[in-house]
Write a protein that holds these residues in place. Structure first.
Motif, PDB file in Angstrom:
ATOM      1  N   PHE A 114       0.842  -1.198   0.000  1.00 19.75           N
ATOM      2  CA  PHE A 114       0.000   0.000   0.000  1.00 19.75           C
ATOM      3  C   PHE A 114       0.880   1.252   0.000  1.00 19.75           C
ATOM      4  CE2 PHE A 114      -2.284   3.349   2.341  1.00 19.75           C
ATOM      5  CZ  PHE A 114      -3.408   3.481   1.539  1.00 19.75           C
ATOM      6  N   ALA A 115       1.906   1.262   0.850  1.00 20.28           N
ATOM      7  CA  ALA A 115       2.809   2.414   0.907  1.00 20.28           C
ATOM      8  C   ALA A 115       3.497   2.641  -0.428  1.00 20.28           C
ATOM      9  CB  ALA A 115       3.846   2.204   2.012  1.00 20.28           C
ATOM     10  N   ALA A 116       3.902   1.564  -1.091  1.00 23.06           N
ATOM     11  CA  ALA A 116       4.576   1.696  -2.388  1.00 23.06           C
ATOM     12  C   ALA A 116       3.637   2.292  -3.437  1.00 23.06           C
ATOM     13  CB  ALA A 116       5.083   0.333  -2.850  1.00 23.06           C
ATOM     14  N   ALA A 117       2.377   1.865  -3.414  1.00 24.65           N
ATOM     15  CA  ALA A 117       1.408   2.417  -4.358  1.00 24.65           C
ATOM     16  C   ALA A 117       1.213   3.910  -4.115  1.00 24.65           C
ATOM     17  CB  ALA A 117       0.078   1.676  -4.243  1.00 24.65           C
ATOM     18  N   VAL A 118       1.078   4.279  -2.845  1.00 25.02           N
ATOM     19  CA  VAL A 118       0.924   5.700  -2.506  1.00 25.02           C
ATOM     20  C   VAL A 118       2.156   6.477  -2.945  1.00 25.02           C
ATOM     21  CG1 VAL A 118       0.720   7.341  -0.596  1.00 25.02           C
ATOM     22  CG2 VAL A 118      -0.674   5.256  -0.608  1.00 25.02           C
ATOM     23  N   ASN A 119       3.327   5.932  -2.681  1.00 19.85           N
ATOM     24  CA  ASN A 119       4.565   6.655  -2.955  1.00 19.85           C
ATOM     25  C   ASN A 119       4.908   6.759  -4.437  1.00 19.85           C
ATOM     26  OD1 ASN A 119       4.993   7.228  -0.273  1.00 19.85           O
ATOM     27  ND2 ASN A 119       6.345   5.483   0.086  1.00 19.85           N
ATOM     28  N   ARG A 120       4.228   5.996  -5.277  1.00 21.36           N
ATOM     29  CA  ARG A 120       4.440   6.211  -6.714  1.00 21.36           C
ATOM     30  C   ARG A 120       3.388   7.159  -7.277  1.00 21.36           C
ATOM     31  NH1 ARG A 120       2.696   0.647  -6.961  1.00 21.36           N
ATOM     32  NH2 ARG A 120       0.699   0.490  -8.064  1.00 21.36           N
ATOM     33  N   GLY A 121       2.513   7.679  -6.417  1.00 20.32           N
ATOM     34  CA  GLY A 121       1.640   8.777  -6.815  1.00 20.32           C
ATOM     35  C   GLY A 121       0.283   8.400  -7.353  1.00 20.32           C
ATOM     36  N   VAL A 122      -0.243   7.226  -6.977  1.00 21.45           N
ATOM     37  CA  VAL A 122      -1.573   6.866  -7.479  1.00 21.45           C
ATOM     38  C   VAL A 122      -2.625   7.801  -6.888  1.00 21.45           C
ATOM     39  CG1 VAL A 122      -0.947   4.441  -7.777  1.00 21.45           C
ATOM     40  CG2 VAL A 122      -2.091   5.159  -5.679  1.00 21.45           C
ATOM     41  N   PRO A 123      -3.632   8.171  -7.666  1.00 21.48           N
ATOM     42  CA  PRO A 123      -4.733   8.952  -7.103  1.00 21.48           C
ATOM     43  C   PRO A 123      -5.541   8.094  -6.128  1.00 21.48           C
ATOM     44  CG  PRO A 123      -5.208   8.327  -9.373  1.00 21.48           C
ATOM     45  CD  PRO A 123      -3.803   7.920  -9.101  1.00 21.48           C
ATOM     46  N   ILE A 124      -6.145   8.745  -5.148  1.00 13.96           N
ATOM     47  CA  ILE A 124      -6.876   8.040  -4.093  1.00 13.96           C
ATOM     48  C   ILE A 124      -8.248   8.668  -3.925  1.00 13.96           C
ATOM     49  CG2 ILE A 124      -6.916   7.468  -1.624  1.00 13.96           C
ATOM     50  CD1 ILE A 124      -3.799   7.664  -1.751  1.00 13.96           C
ATOM     51  N   ILE A 125      -9.268   7.824  -3.990  1.00 16.71           N
ATOM     52  CA  ILE A 125     -10.639   8.240  -3.690  1.00 16.71           C
ATOM     53  C   ILE A 125     -11.002   7.550  -2.386  1.00 16.71           C
ATOM     54  CG2 ILE A 125     -13.051   8.179  -4.419  1.00 16.71           C
ATOM     55  CD1 ILE A 125     -10.214   7.928  -6.966  1.00 16.71           C
ATOM     56  N   ALA A 126     -11.140   8.334  -1.322  1.00 16.50           N
ATOM     57  CA  ALA A 126     -11.286   7.791   0.025  1.00 16.50           C
ATOM     58  C   ALA A 126     -12.653   8.159   0.594  1.00 16.50           C
ATOM     59  CB  ALA A 126     -10.174   8.324   0.926  1.00 16.50           C
ATOM     60  N   LEU A 127     -13.383   7.162   1.057  1.00 14.00           N
ATOM     61  CA  LEU A 127     -14.754   7.353   1.506  1.00 14.00           C
ATOM     62  C   LEU A 127     -14.907   7.140   3.014  1.00 14.00           C
ATOM     63  CD1 LEU A 127     -16.564   5.405  -1.373  1.00 14.00           C
ATOM     64  CD2 LEU A 127     -16.012   7.846  -1.267  1.00 14.00           C
TER      65      LEU A 127
END
Length: 333
Positions: A114-127
């Motif tokens: 999860f951290a790697a995905a965030v750190n490569r800049g994926v957009p996040i839609i958080a509910l």
């Protein structure tokens, strides 16, 4: 006959391989993007909401979608299994993340992916409860900073807010979404109207760098036709105000720099329970958010018609459906 036998064996092996998650292949014109939807909360039925959104995004909009779950020891879906995230390998190829999480504390492998995905800049839609997505990591864990009670944790850093309070009365006062006039022309709000959630408004104060999209008008009852509430209440900062003046933000966006040096486009909404997502306007805002996050042109009025049947369970602790398994959410053949 041999061909049919081989097909059956292939189908069976595919089902076994995907027993802990579900994959929706794109229909129509494929967008070439992979959306990973993360479910895992004890209250708002993300295990029902995320498959619905995955089907919608794949069949109506051409995205490949993978839905991950919290699983119990028997392999069934168990929202109370806060340490579980099935098949985190899907995050390795995620182009965007849609999430509805609450108080998760995954193992090192899932947390790292999860951290790697965030750190490569994926957009996040958080509910909804994604403002307090993580809790329970040990103090010496490399992910302890994610804990919501550690200066607001991951939610505060990325979404701009953590858990504060139920601003409306829980299970008594629903939410009417009021589009922020100054930002009504934003692409994420394209075609969005008549926003309603049967969950209550959360107290929230996103930072100055956030663009407020929608504010939540607290209603006196649980249906869209009830009048706005009017009473005073003190904020976390001890400021007393009318609950609807000013109205709390319930959807906003921002861009955040991550530890990898890239940036994440963020959309956060404190609406988003499975029951909330029966609302067409809210589904459209989520779908628009995926397009916007990926840098794709947002449709004028995105098709958000539900694929198959969707009758979400009412939210509440302890009331989730027992015996659900990921394969039960596969598309009907």
């Amino acid at each position: 006959m041999i061909k049919n036998l081989l097909f059956s064996l292939f189908a069976a092996s595919s089902l076994c391989a995907a027993a802990d998650h579900v994959v929706y292949e794109p229909a129509g014109t494929a967008k070439g993007k992979h959306i990973v939807l993360l479910s895992g909360d004890e209250e708002y039925r993300s295990e029902e909401a995320m498959p619905m959104l995955g089907k919608l995004l794949s069949q109506r909009h051409g995205f490949k979608c993978t839905v991950l779950f919290s699983l119990g020891t028997d392999g069934g879906i168990d929202p109370t299994a806060g340490g579980s995230l099935s098949h985190p390998e899907a995050l390795d190829s995620a182009d965007a993340i849609v999430m509805l999480l609450r108080f998760r504390h995954w193992d090192e492998a899932a947390s790292r992916k999860f951290a790697a995905a965030v750190n490569r800049g994926v957009p996040i839609i958080a509910l909804r409860t994604s403002t307090h997505a993580f809790s329970g990591y040990a103090k010496d864990s490399p992910y302890a900073a994610w804990n919501f009670n550690n200066n607001g944790g991951w939610g505060k850093k990325f979404l701009g807010e953590t858990w504060v309070s139920h601003w409306g009365k829980h299970k008594v006062e629903a939410t009417k979404g009021i589009i922020e006039a100054a930002n009504a022309g934003h692409p994420v709000l394209r075609g969005v109207s008549d926003l309603f959630a049967n969950t209550d408004v959360y107290e929230a104060a996103p930072p100055a760098d956030a663009t407020i999209l929608v504010r939540g008008q607290i209603l006196q009852g649980m249906t869209p036709d009830t009048a706005p509430a009017s009473y005073k209440k003190a904020t976390a900062a001890k400021v007393e105000q009318d609950v609807n003046s000013p109205m709390m933000p319930v959807a906003w966006l921002r861009t955040v720099k991550n530890e990898g040096g890239s940036e994440n486009k963020i959309i956060a909404s404190t609406m988003g329970a499975a029951t909330d997502l029966t609302n067409e306007g809210l589904r459209r805002m989520v779908v628009n958010g995926v397009y916007w996050g990926l840098g794709l042109e947002v449709p004028e009025k995105a098709d958000v018609s539900i694929v198959g049947e969707y009758k979400p369970t009412m939210y509440g602790f302890g009331g989730f459906q027992k015996g659900l398994k990921p394969e039960g959410f596969e598309l009907a053949k």
